[in-house]
Design a protein around this motif. Structure first.
Motif, PDB file in Angstrom:
ATOM      1  N   UNK A  26       0.794  -1.219   0.000  1.00 28.03           N
ATOM      2  CA  UNK A  26       0.000   0.000   0.000  1.00 28.03           C
ATOM      3  C   UNK A  26       0.829   1.273   0.000  1.00 28.03           C
ATOM      4  N   UNK A  27       0.296   2.309  -0.650  1.00 29.28           N
ATOM      5  CA  UNK A  27       0.784   3.670  -0.448  1.00 29.28           C
ATOM      6  C   UNK A  27       0.122   4.290   0.776  1.00 29.28           C
ATOM      7  N   UNK A  28      -1.158   3.948   0.970  1.00 28.21           N
ATOM      8  CA  UNK A  28      -1.920   4.445   2.111  1.00 28.21           C
ATOM      9  C   UNK A  28      -2.586   3.269   2.800  1.00 28.21           C
ATOM     10  N   UNK A  29      -2.683   3.290   4.125  1.00 23.16           N
ATOM     11  CA  UNK A  29      -3.340   2.194   4.837  1.00 23.16           C
ATOM     12  C   UNK A  29      -4.763   1.970   4.326  1.00 23.16           C
ATOM     13  N   UNK A  30      -5.122   0.711   4.161  1.00 22.07           N
ATOM     14  CA  UNK A  30      -6.471   0.364   3.741  1.00 22.07           C
ATOM     15  C   UNK A  30      -6.650   0.165   2.252  1.00 22.07           C
ATOM     16  N   UNK A  31      -5.647   0.462   1.440  1.00 19.84           N
ATOM     17  CA  UNK A  31      -5.790   0.303  -0.005  1.00 19.84           C
ATOM     18  C   UNK A  31      -5.778  -1.165  -0.424  1.00 19.84           C
ATOM     19  N   UNK A  32      -5.052  -1.994   0.323  1.00 22.41           N
ATOM     20  CA  UNK A  32      -4.932  -3.409  -0.008  1.00 22.41           C
ATOM     21  C   UNK A  32      -5.296  -4.285   1.194  1.00 22.41           C
ATOM     22  N   UNK A  33      -4.811  -3.900   2.366  1.00 26.96           N
ATOM     23  CA  UNK A  33      -4.980  -4.698   3.578  1.00 26.96           C
ATOM     24  C   UNK A  33      -5.948  -4.008   4.542  1.00 26.96           C
ATOM     25  N   UNK A  34      -6.098  -4.596   5.723  1.00 27.97           N
ATOM     26  CA  UNK A  34      -6.991  -4.009   6.719  1.00 27.97           C
ATOM     27  C   UNK A  34      -6.272  -3.751   8.032  1.00 27.97           C
ATOM     28  N   UNK A  35      -4.980  -3.421   7.951  1.00 30.05           N
ATOM     29  CA  UNK A  35      -4.239  -3.068   9.151  1.00 30.05           C
ATOM     30  C   UNK A  35      -4.578  -1.628   9.539  1.00 30.05           C
ATOM     31  N   UNK A  36      -5.067  -1.429  10.717  1.00 26.27           N
ATOM     32  CA  UNK A  36      -5.497  -0.104  11.152  1.00 26.27           C
ATOM     33  C   UNK A  36      -4.315   0.837  11.307  1.00 26.27           C
ATOM     34  N   UNK A  37      -4.340   1.918  10.526  1.00 27.14           N
ATOM     35  CA  UNK A  37      -3.338   2.961  10.678  1.00 27.14           C
ATOM     36  C   UNK A  37      -1.943   2.605  10.247  1.00 27.14           C
ATOM     37  N   UNK A  38      -1.763   1.504   9.542  1.00 24.00           N
ATOM     38  CA  UNK A  38      -0.415   1.078   9.159  1.00 24.00           C
ATOM     39  C   UNK A  38      -0.428   0.492   7.755  1.00 24.00           C
ATOM     40  N   UNK A  39       0.546   0.890   6.951  1.00 23.25           N
ATOM     41  CA  UNK A  39       0.660   0.344   5.604  1.00 23.25           C
ATOM     42  C   UNK A  39       1.072  -1.127   5.666  1.00 23.25           C
ATOM     43  N   UNK A  40       0.502  -1.898   4.769  1.00 22.56           N
ATOM     44  CA  UNK A  40       0.831  -3.316   4.734  1.00 22.56           C
ATOM     45  C   UNK A  40       0.879  -3.832   3.313  1.00 22.56           C
ATOM     46  N   UNK A  41       1.130  -5.122   3.199  1.00 20.68           N
ATOM     47  CA  UNK A  41       1.166  -5.779   1.905  1.00 20.68           C
ATOM     48  C   UNK A  41       0.488  -7.135   1.986  1.00 20.68           C
ATOM     49  N   UNK A  42       0.182  -7.695   0.822  1.00 17.06           N
ATOM     50  CA  UNK A  42      -0.449  -9.005   0.768  1.00 17.06           C
ATOM     51  C   UNK A  42       0.263  -9.872  -0.266  1.00 17.06           C
ATOM     52  N   UNK A  43       0.550 -11.101   0.108  1.00 15.72           N
ATOM     53  CA  UNK A  43       1.169 -12.054  -0.812  1.00 15.72           C
ATOM     54  C   UNK A  43       0.071 -12.641  -1.686  1.00 15.72           C
ATOM     55  N   UNK A  44       0.127 -12.353  -2.973  1.00 17.15           N
ATOM     56  CA  UNK A  44      -0.873 -12.894  -3.897  1.00 17.15           C
ATOM     57  C   UNK A  44      -0.436 -14.222  -4.477  1.00 17.15           C
ATOM     58  N   UNK A  45       0.853 -14.371  -4.733  1.00 20.93           N
ATOM     59  CA  UNK A  45       1.342 -15.604  -5.356  1.00 20.93           C
ATOM     60  C   UNK A  45       2.671 -16.023  -4.745  1.00 20.93           C
ATOM     61  N   UNK A  46       2.795 -17.301  -4.456  1.00 24.12           N
ATOM     62  CA  UNK A  46       4.071 -17.936  -4.127  1.00 24.12           C
ATOM     63  C   UNK A  46       3.982 -19.350  -4.675  1.00 24.12           C
ATOM     64  N   UNK A  47       4.826 -19.670  -5.630  1.00 28.71           N
ATOM     65  CA  UNK A  47       4.731 -20.975  -6.282  1.00 28.71           C
ATOM     66  C   UNK A  47       6.108 -21.435  -6.740  1.00 28.71           C
ATOM     67  N   UNK A  48       6.331 -22.734  -6.635  1.00 26.80           N
ATOM     68  CA  UNK A  48       7.568 -23.356  -7.098  1.00 26.80           C
ATOM     69  C   UNK A  48       7.196 -24.628  -7.851  1.00 26.80           C
TER      70      UNK A  48
END
Length: 216
Positions: free
Chosen positions: A71-93
């Motif tokens: 995220x650039x701003x909290x809440x754009x991708x995740x639901x962490x209150x007041x904090x920018x976060x990220x989400x793993x969409x893909x992990x594959x081998x």
């Protein structure tokens, strides 16, 4: 003969990798609960992302991948209150390249890039494939959410679909409903097992990166 691990290089994804990326994702998912999640394209993200691939340098073949949108701003991708976060969409081998540390190599590079972007919280959603769940837990991810992904099939006027779609019209404008895929609360598992041919538990994990980043 002494076993040697393949020469693996982790690098950023390039647009020219798209066909190989799609192939790698499909083949890596075939023996997992995501085997029907097949797509012929690589999605684009609205927010910044870490997009990594693992390449066997001896064959120039892509053998693994990892995508994290943050995220650039909290809440754009995740639901962490007041904090920018990220989400793993893909992990594959690829199956033939597993258990030699490729996912770990991807993870280590992802941590470097996430730290540089100032991201300190991560989410990931996976299903009940135990190797995947074990991998995330071993890296400090904590289970926070769960629900059921349910698959049923038949005819709307008899069998499982008749019981699941109580009150629904017995005929539908476009024909028979033959397959039904829906989410349900985990407490309904026992009842739904009798009405479905396939159920997976979807699990949501979270990680505080400050606990695993060496410089934090």
């Amino acid at each position: 003969m002494e076993h040697t691990d393949p020469p693996i290089r982790v690098r950023n994804y390039r647009e020219s990798d798209e066909t190989a990326w799609v192939r790698t994702r499909v083949l890596a998912f075939l023996d997992t609960s995501y085997r029907d999640d097949v797509q012929m394209y690589r999605e684009r993200y609205e927010n910044p992302s870490v997009r990594l691939v693992a390449e066997d340098t001896s064959s120039r073949q892509l053998v693994g991948l990892m995508d994290i949108e943050y995220e650039n701003k909290p809440g754009e991708v995740c639901n962490f209150t007041g904090e920018r976060g990220g989400i793993i969409w893909h992990l594959a081998v690829l199956p033939e390249y597993r258990n030699v540390g490729i996912a770990q190599k991807l993870w280590e590079e992802a941590l470097v890039q996430l730290e540089g972007a100032g991201i300190h919280r991560l989410q990931v959603w996976t299903q009940d494939d135990e190797p995947a769940n074990h991998w995330y837990v071993a890296r400090g991810f904590e289970l926070k959410h769960s629900y059921l992904n349910v698959f049923a099939r038949g005819f709307i006027d008899k069998g499982p679909l008749n019981e699941l779609l109580v009150g629904a019209d017995k005929t539908w404008e476009f024909g028979h409903i033959r397959n039904l895929n829906f989410e349900a609360d985990s407490s309904q598992r026992e009842r739904l097992e009798a009405l479905s041919y396939r159920i997976h538990e979807v699990r949501g994990y979270e990680l505080d990166l400050k606990k695993v980043l060496p410089s934090s």
